[in-house]
Design a protein around this motif. Sequence first.
Motif, PDB file in Angstrom:
ATOM      1  N   PHE A  12       4.669 -15.624 -14.953  1.00  0.00           N
ATOM      2  CA  PHE A  12       3.665 -15.796 -13.897  1.00  0.00           C
ATOM      3  C   PHE A  12       2.669 -14.630 -13.916  1.00  0.00           C
ATOM      4  O   PHE A  12       1.459 -14.823 -13.800  1.00  0.00           O
ATOM      5  N   GLU A  13       3.198 -13.406 -14.068  1.00  0.00           N
ATOM      6  CA  GLU A  13       2.350 -12.206 -14.153  1.00  0.00           C
ATOM      7  C   GLU A  13       1.598 -12.113 -15.473  1.00  0.00           C
ATOM      8  O   GLU A  13       0.425 -11.778 -15.508  1.00  0.00           O
ATOM      9  N   ARG A  14       2.320 -12.360 -16.561  1.00  0.00           N
ATOM     10  CA  ARG A  14       1.829 -12.066 -17.905  1.00  0.00           C
ATOM     11  C   ARG A  14       0.767 -13.069 -18.353  1.00  0.00           C
ATOM     12  O   ARG A  14      -0.092 -12.736 -19.165  1.00  0.00           O
ATOM     13  N   PHE A  15       0.839 -14.301 -17.850  1.00  0.00           N
ATOM     14  CA  PHE A  15      -0.092 -15.351 -18.256  1.00  0.00           C
ATOM     15  C   PHE A  15      -0.764 -15.947 -17.015  1.00  0.00           C
ATOM     16  O   PHE A  15      -0.511 -17.089 -16.641  1.00  0.00           O
ATOM     17  N   PRO A  16      -1.636 -15.138 -16.396  1.00  0.00           N
ATOM     18  CA  PRO A  16      -2.193 -15.536 -15.089  1.00  0.00           C
ATOM     19  C   PRO A  16      -3.119 -16.748 -15.162  1.00  0.00           C
ATOM     20  O   PRO A  16      -3.378 -17.358 -14.128  1.00  0.00           O
ATOM     21  N   ALA A  17      -3.590 -17.094 -16.361  1.00  0.00           N
ATOM     22  CA  ALA A  17      -4.551 -18.209 -16.453  1.00  0.00           C
ATOM     23  C   ALA A  17      -3.878 -19.506 -16.886  1.00  0.00           C
ATOM     24  O   ALA A  17      -4.537 -20.536 -16.972  1.00  0.00           O
ATOM     25  N   GLU A  18      -2.584 -19.467 -17.174  1.00  0.00           N
ATOM     26  CA  GLU A  18      -1.941 -20.677 -17.696  1.00  0.00           C
ATOM     27  C   GLU A  18      -1.468 -21.596 -16.571  1.00  0.00           C
ATOM     28  O   GLU A  18      -0.921 -21.131 -15.570  1.00  0.00           O
ATOM     29  N   PRO A  19      -1.636 -22.898 -16.774  1.00  0.00           N
ATOM     30  CA  PRO A  19      -1.139 -23.847 -15.769  1.00  0.00           C
ATOM     31  C   PRO A  19       0.384 -23.933 -15.797  1.00  0.00           C
ATOM     32  O   PRO A  19       1.037 -23.447 -16.730  1.00  0.00           O
ATOM     33  N   GLU A  20       0.934 -24.563 -14.775  1.00  0.00           N
ATOM     34  CA  GLU A  20       2.376 -24.669 -14.596  1.00  0.00           C
ATOM     35  C   GLU A  20       3.067 -25.265 -15.833  1.00  0.00           C
ATOM     36  O   GLU A  20       4.131 -24.795 -16.222  1.00  0.00           O
ATOM     37  N   GLY A  21       2.469 -26.298 -16.441  1.00  0.00           N
ATOM     38  CA  GLY A  21       3.120 -26.963 -17.572  1.00  0.00           C
ATOM     39  C   GLY A  21       3.350 -26.004 -18.735  1.00  0.00           C
ATOM     40  O   GLY A  21       4.413 -26.013 -19.365  1.00  0.00           O
ATOM     41  N   ALA A  22       2.360 -25.174 -19.022  1.00  0.00           N
ATOM     42  CA  ALA A  22       2.489 -24.210 -20.121  1.00  0.00           C
ATOM     43  C   ALA A  22       3.547 -23.163 -19.789  1.00  0.00           C
ATOM     44  O   ALA A  22       4.352 -22.778 -20.648  1.00  0.00           O
TER      45      ALA A  22
ATOM     46  N   ALA B 153       1.847 -16.300 -29.149  1.00  0.00           N
ATOM     47  CA  ALA B 153       0.539 -16.046 -28.538  1.00  0.00           C
ATOM     48  C   ALA B 153       0.157 -17.234 -27.674  1.00  0.00           C
ATOM     49  O   ALA B 153      -0.472 -17.092 -26.642  1.00  0.00           O
ATOM     50  N   GLN B 154       0.570 -18.429 -28.100  1.00  0.00           N
ATOM     51  CA  GLN B 154       0.266 -19.625 -27.325  1.00  0.00           C
ATOM     52  C   GLN B 154       1.539 -20.216 -26.772  1.00  0.00           C
ATOM     53  O   GLN B 154       2.609 -20.064 -27.359  1.00  0.00           O
ATOM     54  N   ALA B 155       1.397 -20.917 -25.656  1.00  0.00           N
ATOM     55  CA  ALA B 155       2.555 -21.623 -25.107  1.00  0.00           C
ATOM     56  C   ALA B 155       3.002 -22.679 -26.117  1.00  0.00           C
ATOM     57  O   ALA B 155       2.181 -23.243 -26.829  1.00  0.00           O
ATOM     58  N   PRO B 156       4.334 -22.943 -26.197  1.00  0.00           N
ATOM     59  CA  PRO B 156       4.806 -24.014 -27.076  1.00  0.00           C
ATOM     60  C   PRO B 156       4.077 -25.304 -26.733  1.00  0.00           C
ATOM     61  O   PRO B 156       3.716 -25.530 -25.586  1.00  0.00           O
TER      62      PRO B 156
END
Lengths: 230, 230
Positions: free
Chosen positions: B65-75, B156-159
């Motif tokens: 949640f902290e580390r990837f502040p721009a990613e949506p819930e699914g990612a 680097a990217q979400a699975p």
Amino acid sequence: MGAARGGILKPDLAGWLRTTFDRAPTDQGPFDRALTHGSQAAANYERLEFLGDRVLGLVVAEWLFERFPAEPEGALSRRLNALVTGAVCAQVARDLGVVPFLRLGKQARDDGAHDSDNVLGDVMEALIGAFYLDAGLDAVRGFIRKAWAEKIEAHAQAPKHPKSALQEWAAAHNRRPPEYEVIDRSGPNHAPRFTVKVVIGKLADATAEGTSKQEAETAAAAALLEKLGN
Amino acid sequence: MGAARGGILKPDLAGWLRTTFDRAPTDQGPFDRALTHGSQAAANYERLEFLGDRVLGLVVAEWLFERFPAEPEGALSRRLNALVTGAVCAQVARDLGVVPFLRLGKQARDDGAHDSDNVLGDVMEALIGAFYLDAGLDAVRGFIRKAWAEKIEAHAQAPKHPKSALQEWAAAHNRRPPEYEVIDRSGPNHAPRFTVKVVIGKLADATAEGTSKQEAETAAAAALLEKLGN
């Protein structure tokens, strides 16, 4: 209590938060977001729900671990699953009076989202996430133990395992006992997938998958119970 | 470092716990239990694993949640699922040198449980549960963030979502795009079950269930990817 603003009586969110969480939030922003559905704004509750889901899971797991020191892991898991369903979270949200503070887009309002277990359950988890960020684990533990107090005591016994429940259903209805059969096995050895079919005589059947025979049987029993209206 | 006792060189558990968790436990009992397989004693790791699973889930969720502040819930969910699998927990256990301290019954030893991802993954979660009880959330957060540090940075990217991954697999192998079909819908309206079949032309198919069309499609895509060796 409402405050008139621009001629519209708005519910008093700050007051409700203070009463509900027993303290004023350091930052009301995450709580605003926790109440906001995706139909209303891009800054909606989804990420906070992701976090709050795990906060609720830990607080309830720890509570069950303490409260039922003699129960095996399987019984604790079934209790936990029953306590954190969307329907239970939605009921807690309704009891706390969340509904007037929901921020829904017009379409979602027209679709009845203010009374949807899915939406209210997600909002409840998102509020837990927001409160965790604001006040930490000890505060959120106190909040959850109060809000869920009656629910944890409601079941003297752990919910039945689906396979036991199905067995008892069959006996109570004078039916043959459930029979399980593995009808497919796929995937590599280190990650197998089992498909299991369960039948009660010629009355009914259900099929489900799992990563072990036991898991697939459990899922099939649950699916059949659901078909049978349980 | 070992200490000779009764003529057998025993590994030094107290020393290993102190080094691994950066402090001596207040009570070594729960750690003993976390290392004990069900084949060895009734006082085994299963209840602690139930607790530790939720501790790990919260600590990783909060970190993402902290580390990837721009990613949506699914990612975030896909990242979390990839970080807490049995295989990853087992790898952390091996890296920390858990293996010599496992307490296994003879049959489990003969079956190779000391090198089983299932057993080592469960023991890792149970140790996290024991450390949480002993030292609290802040300490266990520090431990997990150190033990999982390389793993969280590895992607680097979400699975990819299984449906996207299957789409790309089909394109890369010059196959027709996957087609999804709902082949069964059961259960009451408030708790529907969907069965979805996905096919890639005449090459392969898989079927799975879920509580929504989207969930069943995702599970079917994942099952088909697994069949295709991905």
